[in-house]
Motif scaffolding. Structure first.
Motif, PDB file in Angstrom:
ATOM      1  N   THR A  97     -16.704 -29.187 -14.808  1.00  0.00           N
ATOM      2  CA  THR A  97     -17.456 -28.299 -13.942  1.00  0.00           C
ATOM      3  C   THR A  97     -17.097 -26.813 -13.769  1.00  0.00           C
ATOM      4  OG1 THR A  97     -15.413 -28.724 -12.386  1.00  0.00           O
ATOM      5  CG2 THR A  97     -17.200 -30.249 -12.158  1.00  0.00           C
ATOM      6  N   PHE A  98     -16.099 -26.420 -14.713  1.00  0.00           N
ATOM      7  CA  PHE A  98     -15.626 -24.971 -14.927  1.00  0.00           C
ATOM      8  C   PHE A  98     -16.740 -23.904 -15.334  1.00  0.00           C
ATOM      9  CE2 PHE A  98     -13.908 -21.465 -17.294  1.00  0.00           C
ATOM     10  CZ  PHE A  98     -12.874 -20.973 -16.570  1.00  0.00           C
ATOM     11  N   GLY A  99     -16.904 -22.937 -14.770  1.00  0.00           N
ATOM     12  CA  GLY A  99     -17.876 -21.947 -15.148  1.00  0.00           C
ATOM     13  C   GLY A  99     -16.895 -20.627 -15.895  1.00  0.00           C
ATOM     14  N   MET A 100     -16.375 -20.134 -14.845  1.00  0.00           N
ATOM     15  CA  MET A 100     -15.473 -18.891 -15.364  1.00  0.00           C
ATOM     16  C   MET A 100     -14.414 -18.656 -14.292  1.00  0.00           C
ATOM     17  SD  MET A 100     -17.840 -15.411 -14.632  1.00  0.00           S
ATOM     18  CE  MET A 100     -18.049 -14.525 -12.957  1.00  0.00           C
ATOM     19  N   TRP A 101     -13.318 -17.950 -14.696  1.00  0.00           N
ATOM     20  CA  TRP A 101     -12.233 -17.485 -13.794  1.00  0.00           C
ATOM     21  C   TRP A 101     -12.488 -16.289 -12.922  1.00  0.00           C
ATOM     22  CZ3 TRP A 101      -8.693 -21.162 -12.633  1.00  0.00           C
ATOM     23  CH2 TRP A 101      -8.546 -22.106 -13.511  1.00  0.00           C
ATOM     24  N   ASN A 102     -12.125 -16.250 -11.775  1.00  0.00           N
ATOM     25  CA  ASN A 102     -11.986 -15.008 -11.080  1.00  0.00           C
ATOM     26  C   ASN A 102     -10.675 -14.313 -11.153  1.00  0.00           C
ATOM     27  OD1 ASN A 102     -12.083 -12.948  -9.078  1.00  0.00           O
ATOM     28  ND2 ASN A 102     -13.454 -14.020  -7.593  1.00  0.00           N
ATOM     29  N   ARG A 103     -10.579 -13.427 -12.092  1.00  0.00           N
ATOM     30  CA  ARG A 103      -9.259 -13.159 -12.526  1.00  0.00           C
ATOM     31  C   ARG A 103      -8.526 -12.302 -11.626  1.00  0.00           C
ATOM     32  NH1 ARG A 103     -11.294  -8.586 -17.108  1.00  0.00           N
ATOM     33  NH2 ARG A 103     -11.726  -6.965 -15.742  1.00  0.00           N
ATOM     34  N   ASP A 104      -9.026 -11.785 -10.753  1.00  0.00           N
ATOM     35  CA  ASP A 104      -8.364 -10.838  -9.484  1.00  0.00           C
ATOM     36  C   ASP A 104      -7.776 -11.652  -8.575  1.00  0.00           C
ATOM     37  OD1 ASP A 104      -8.633  -8.502 -11.205  1.00  0.00           O
ATOM     38  OD2 ASP A 104     -10.590  -8.314 -10.376  1.00  0.00           O
ATOM     39  N   THR A 105      -7.871 -12.885  -8.645  1.00  0.00           N
ATOM     40  CA  THR A 105      -7.326 -13.786  -7.503  1.00  0.00           C
ATOM     41  C   THR A 105      -6.229 -14.595  -7.378  1.00  0.00           C
ATOM     42  OG1 THR A 105      -8.661 -15.828  -8.146  1.00  0.00           O
ATOM     43  CG2 THR A 105      -9.831 -14.074  -6.768  1.00  0.00           C
ATOM     44  N   PHE A 106      -5.475 -14.363  -8.628  1.00  0.00           N
ATOM     45  CA  PHE A 106      -4.149 -15.174  -8.736  1.00  0.00           C
ATOM     46  C   PHE A 106      -2.839 -14.757  -7.969  1.00  0.00           C
ATOM     47  CE2 PHE A 106      -7.063 -16.739 -11.713  1.00  0.00           C
ATOM     48  CZ  PHE A 106      -6.586 -17.939 -12.284  1.00  0.00           C
ATOM     49  N   ARG A 107      -2.188 -15.542  -7.532  1.00  0.00           N
ATOM     50  CA  ARG A 107      -1.171 -15.423  -7.085  1.00  0.00           C
ATOM     51  C   ARG A 107       0.097 -16.815  -7.460  1.00  0.00           C
ATOM     52  NH1 ARG A 107      -3.693 -14.711  -1.443  1.00  0.00           N
ATOM     53  NH2 ARG A 107      -5.126 -13.806  -2.728  1.00  0.00           N
ATOM     54  N   ASN A 108       1.053 -16.493  -7.105  1.00  0.00           N
ATOM     55  CA  ASN A 108       2.074 -17.665  -7.056  1.00  0.00           C
ATOM     56  C   ASN A 108       3.351 -17.833  -6.072  1.00  0.00           C
ATOM     57  OD1 ASN A 108       4.768 -16.783  -8.346  1.00  0.00           O
ATOM     58  ND2 ASN A 108       3.365 -15.961  -9.681  1.00  0.00           N
TER      59      ASN A 108
END
Length: 231
Positions: free
Chosen positions: A85-96
């Motif tokens: 089901t993967f298309g592409m990452w939204n690279r500016d949304t990451f956090r931890n």
């Protein structure tokens, strides 16, 4: 509308004689073409843009101490995202955040290009330098790369866009917002019009499809932002 209702409405809008289909499964002839045209129309709309708003969803995974890269998948030590089901990452949304502490410890992560990540964190003794990851990158195989490699269990969260999905069952419903679902029918009408040499059907489908696509693009695609002035 579900898949079956879309097919029935498409037949009506095209003026195709008869009735049905009563199901999308096991058809043949004209009814199978209707089913195929509707499903293809839905795929076409999804592939027009990779970042439709309705295709955006979130994922999270817990890091493994010392492990810097996390491949697509749903097991331990992966991204928690299904390959299918993967298309592409939204690279500016990451956090931890520190898993044992919770979201009160959450911080944003900066995206860096893959070669920069590789040269910064996967070189010599730096490979063994572990701490809280504050940067991330995306590998050519779509793995998530963390920098520095984690020294503890951190919960990584980020968004991605799903891949285009087909409809296969009568009750399958496209994720397309309700007010735009006629776009599927209008696009399918264009396929019917081209196949049957019915220019009036094709032209109506083309006109109405264009209108809805312009509205959808304005409403469901992220706004373009401009960088600030150069110093």
């Amino acid at each position: 509308m579900d898949f079956l209702s879309l097919c029935q409405r498409m037949r009506q809008e095209c003026g195709i004689s008869g009735s049905g289909p009563t199901t999308v499964v096991g058809q043949s002839g004209n009814l199978q073409r209707i089913v195929d045209w509707v499903n293809t129309a839905w795929i076409d709309i999804q592939t027009t843009h990779q970042d439709w708003g309705w295709m955006r969803t979130s994922a999270s995974f817990v890091t493994v101490s010392g492990q810097a890269t996390y491949a697509l998948g749903t097991g331990t030590g992966t991204t928690g995202v299904s390959v299918a089901t993967f298309g592409m990452w939204n690279r500016d949304t990451f956090r931890n955040y520190t898993t044992s502490v919770g979201t009160n410890s959450e911080v944003f992560m900066d995206f860096i290009h893959y070669d920069t990540w590789r040269d910064s964190y996967m070189y010599g003794a730096l490979r063994n330098t572990t701490t809280r990851p504050l940067q991330m990158s995306i590998a050519p195989d779509k793995s998530i790369c963390l920098g520095p490699p984690p020294t503890n269990a951190y919960t990584i969260t980020g968004d991605y866009y799903t891949a285009p999905l087909s409809m296969t069952a009568d009750t399958d419903t496209p994720a397309l917002p309700t007010q735009y679902q006629m776009a599927i029918i209008y696009r399918a009408m264009m396929s019917y019009g081209a196949y049957e040499s019915a220019p009036e059907v094709y032209q109506r489908g083309d006109l109405e499809f264009g209108k809805l696509m312009r509205r959808m693009t304005a409403d469901r695609i992220p706004e373009t932002t401009w960088a600030g002035a150069l110093a």
